[in-house]
Design a protein around this motif. Structure first.
Motif, short mmCIF file in Angstrom:
data_model
loop_
_atom_site.label_atom_id
_atom_site.label_comp_id
_atom_site.label_asym_id
_atom_site.label_seq_id
_atom_site.Cartn_x
_atom_site.Cartn_y
_atom_site.Cartn_z
N CYS A 114 -5.64 6.38 12.76
CA CYS A 114 -4.55 6.38 11.57
C CYS A 114 -4.37 4.73 11.58
O CYS A 114 -4.32 4.17 10.48
CB CYS A 114 -3.38 6.99 11.68
N LEU A 115 -4.13 4.00 12.77
CA LEU A 115 -4.10 2.62 12.74
C LEU A 115 -5.15 1.93 12.17
O LEU A 115 -4.96 0.79 11.55
CB LEU A 115 -3.78 2.03 14.27
N THR A 116 -6.26 1.98 12.47
CA THR A 116 -7.42 1.71 11.89
C THR A 116 -7.35 1.86 10.39
O THR A 116 -7.82 0.58 9.79
CB THR A 116 -8.73 2.22 12.25
N HIS A 117 -7.09 2.79 9.72
CA HIS A 117 -6.79 2.80 8.18
C HIS A 117 -6.16 1.85 7.81
O HIS A 117 -6.14 1.33 6.78
CB HIS A 117 -6.64 4.24 7.82
N THR A 132 -5.68 -5.74 -4.55
CA THR A 132 -5.51 -4.40 -3.73
C THR A 132 -4.67 -3.42 -4.34
O THR A 132 -5.10 -2.17 -4.43
CB THR A 132 -5.10 -4.78 -2.24
N PHE A 133 -3.65 -3.81 -4.90
CA PHE A 133 -2.55 -2.86 -5.53
C PHE A 133 -3.39 -2.54 -7.04
O PHE A 133 -3.15 -1.07 -7.26
CB PHE A 133 -1.20 -3.70 -5.66
N LYS A 134 -3.91 -3.52 -7.54
CA LYS A 134 -4.66 -2.72 -8.77
C LYS A 134 -5.59 -1.76 -8.38
O LYS A 134 -5.90 -0.54 -9.40
CB LYS A 134 -5.58 -3.84 -9.57
N PHE A 135 -6.30 -1.81 -7.22
CA PHE A 135 -7.39 -0.92 -6.76
C PHE A 135 -6.91 0.55 -6.63
O PHE A 135 -7.32 1.49 -6.92
CB PHE A 135 -8.41 -1.22 -5.72
N PHE A 136 -5.89 0.44 -5.65
CA PHE A 136 -5.10 1.59 -5.19
C PHE A 136 -4.37 2.30 -6.00
O PHE A 136 -4.23 3.66 -5.93
CB PHE A 136 -4.28 1.50 -3.67
N PHE A 137 -3.85 1.73 -7.07
CA PHE A 137 -2.69 2.31 -7.83
C PHE A 137 -3.30 2.29 -9.29
O PHE A 137 -2.45 2.15 -10.10
CB PHE A 137 -1.41 1.63 -7.63
N THR A 183 -5.30 7.92 -3.73
CA THR A 183 -4.36 6.94 -2.90
C THR A 183 -2.90 7.95 -2.37
O THR A 183 -2.73 7.66 -1.15
CB THR A 183 -3.68 6.22 -3.95
N SER A 184 -2.62 9.17 -3.21
CA SER A 184 -1.59 9.65 -2.38
C SER A 184 -1.83 10.59 -1.27
O SER A 184 -1.34 10.70 -0.09
CB SER A 184 -1.01 10.59 -3.50
N PHE A 185 -3.21 10.88 -1.19
CA PHE A 185 -3.71 11.40 -0.21
C PHE A 185 -4.13 10.60 0.98
O PHE A 185 -3.59 11.19 2.18
CB PHE A 185 -5.19 12.45 -0.32
N PHE A 186 -4.53 9.61 0.78
CA PHE A 186 -4.66 8.51 1.73
C PHE A 186 -3.60 8.09 2.54
O PHE A 186 -3.27 8.11 3.45
CB PHE A 186 -5.56 7.23 1.18
N LEU A 187 -2.30 7.44 1.59
CA LEU A 187 -1.28 7.10 2.16
C LEU A 187 -0.39 8.28 2.67
O LEU A 187 0.38 8.12 3.55
CB LEU A 187 -0.58 6.33 1.08
N GLY A 188 -0.68 9.46 2.09
CA GLY A 188 0.24 10.74 2.74
C GLY A 188 -0.29 11.14 4.00
O GLY A 188 0.38 11.41 4.90
N GLY A 189 -1.40 10.82 4.34
CA GLY A 189 -2.23 11.24 5.62
C GLY A 189 -1.63 10.17 6.57
O GLY A 189 -1.46 10.59 7.70
N VAL A 190 -1.52 8.82 6.11
CA VAL A 190 -0.97 7.97 7.16
C VAL A 190 0.45 8.23 7.62
O VAL A 190 0.69 8.15 8.75
CB VAL A 190 -1.08 6.38 6.43
N LEU A 191 1.30 8.74 6.37
CA LEU A 191 2.38 9.12 6.74
C LEU A 191 2.78 10.24 7.63
O LEU A 191 3.52 10.23 8.60
CB LEU A 191 3.29 9.30 5.27
N VAL A 192 1.89 11.29 7.44
CA VAL A 192 1.84 12.42 8.09
C VAL A 192 1.60 12.28 9.66
O VAL A 192 2.13 12.63 10.64
CB VAL A 192 1.00 13.70 7.49
N PHE A 196 -7.46 -1.53 7.88
CA PHE A 196 -8.52 -1.54 6.76
C PHE A 196 -7.78 -2.01 5.40
O PHE A 196 -8.39 -2.94 4.95
CB PHE A 196 -9.11 -0.28 6.69
N VAL A 197 -6.65 -1.24 5.16
CA VAL A 197 -5.96 -1.57 3.90
C VAL A 197 -5.33 -3.18 4.00
O VAL A 197 -5.39 -3.76 2.96
CB VAL A 197 -4.90 -0.76 3.47
N ALA A 198 -4.92 -3.53 5.33
CA ALA A 198 -4.29 -5.05 5.43
C ALA A 198 -5.35 -5.95 5.45
O ALA A 198 -5.43 -7.01 4.75
CB ALA A 198 -3.87 -5.12 6.76
N GLY A 199 -6.67 -5.39 6.03
CA GLY A 199 -7.74 -6.29 5.96
C GLY A 199 -8.22 -6.71 4.38
O GLY A 199 -8.77 -7.71 4.09
N LEU A 200 -8.35 -5.68 3.72
CA LEU A 200 -8.83 -5.51 2.32
C LEU A 200 -7.85 -6.47 1.57
O LEU A 200 -8.41 -7.30 0.62
CB LEU A 200 -8.79 -3.99 1.93
#
Length: 139
Positions: A37-40, A56-61, A69-78, A43-47
């Motif tokens: 999870c930390l690597t993801h 980056t915000f335009k890409f994800f949102f 995006t909701s699955f990706f960020l929701g997975g980080v939160l879970v 990854f977003v920070a590096g991107l």
């Protein structure tokens, strides 16, 4: 109280009072998934450092990438809440939804690399790679 003592005896070697291998294995798996999870997150920070925060915000949102995006960020939160296996599965699904338009480009590049290209042309692998490479969902 008796239940806790029996649970403690189950999770430790009764002779030396050390953690059992099963408990150590479960803790290792939990920590490995948290590192995943930390690597993801990194990854977003590096991107965002490479292409900038605005892009980056335009890409994800984007509206059509809301589910990914909701699955990706929701997975980080879970994962951060404490359910690493479920969170990593959600992250991986969101990652593939986000970057599925990039897979044909990556497959085309890897096919031009001498050793990797010959591996991708093996009979069992080529059908799967062709299916991934034909994706017409652009980013």
């Amino acid at each position: 109280m008796q239940f806790l003592k029996s649970l403690q005896l189950l999770l430790t070697n009764s002779t030396m009072q050390q953690p059992s291998p099963a408990l150590c294995g479960a803790q290792f798996a939990n920590q490995s998934l948290r590192c995943f999870c930390l690597t993801h997150i990194l990854f977003v920070a590096g991107l965002s450092f490479v292409i900038g925060l605005e892009r980056t915000f335009k890409f994800f949102f984007q509206r059509h990438k809301f589910k990914a995006t909701s699955f990706f960020l929701g997975g980080v939160l879970v994962v951060l809440i404490g359910w690493p296996i479920i969170g990593v599965v959600l992250e991986i699904y969101g990652f593939f939804l986000l970057f599925r338009g990039f897979f044909p480009v990556a497959v085309g590049f890897i096919r031009r690399v001498p050793v990797l290209g010959s591996i991708l042309n093996l009979p069992g692998i080529s059908g799967f790679v062709d299916k991934v490479g034909e994706s017409n969902n652009m980013v």
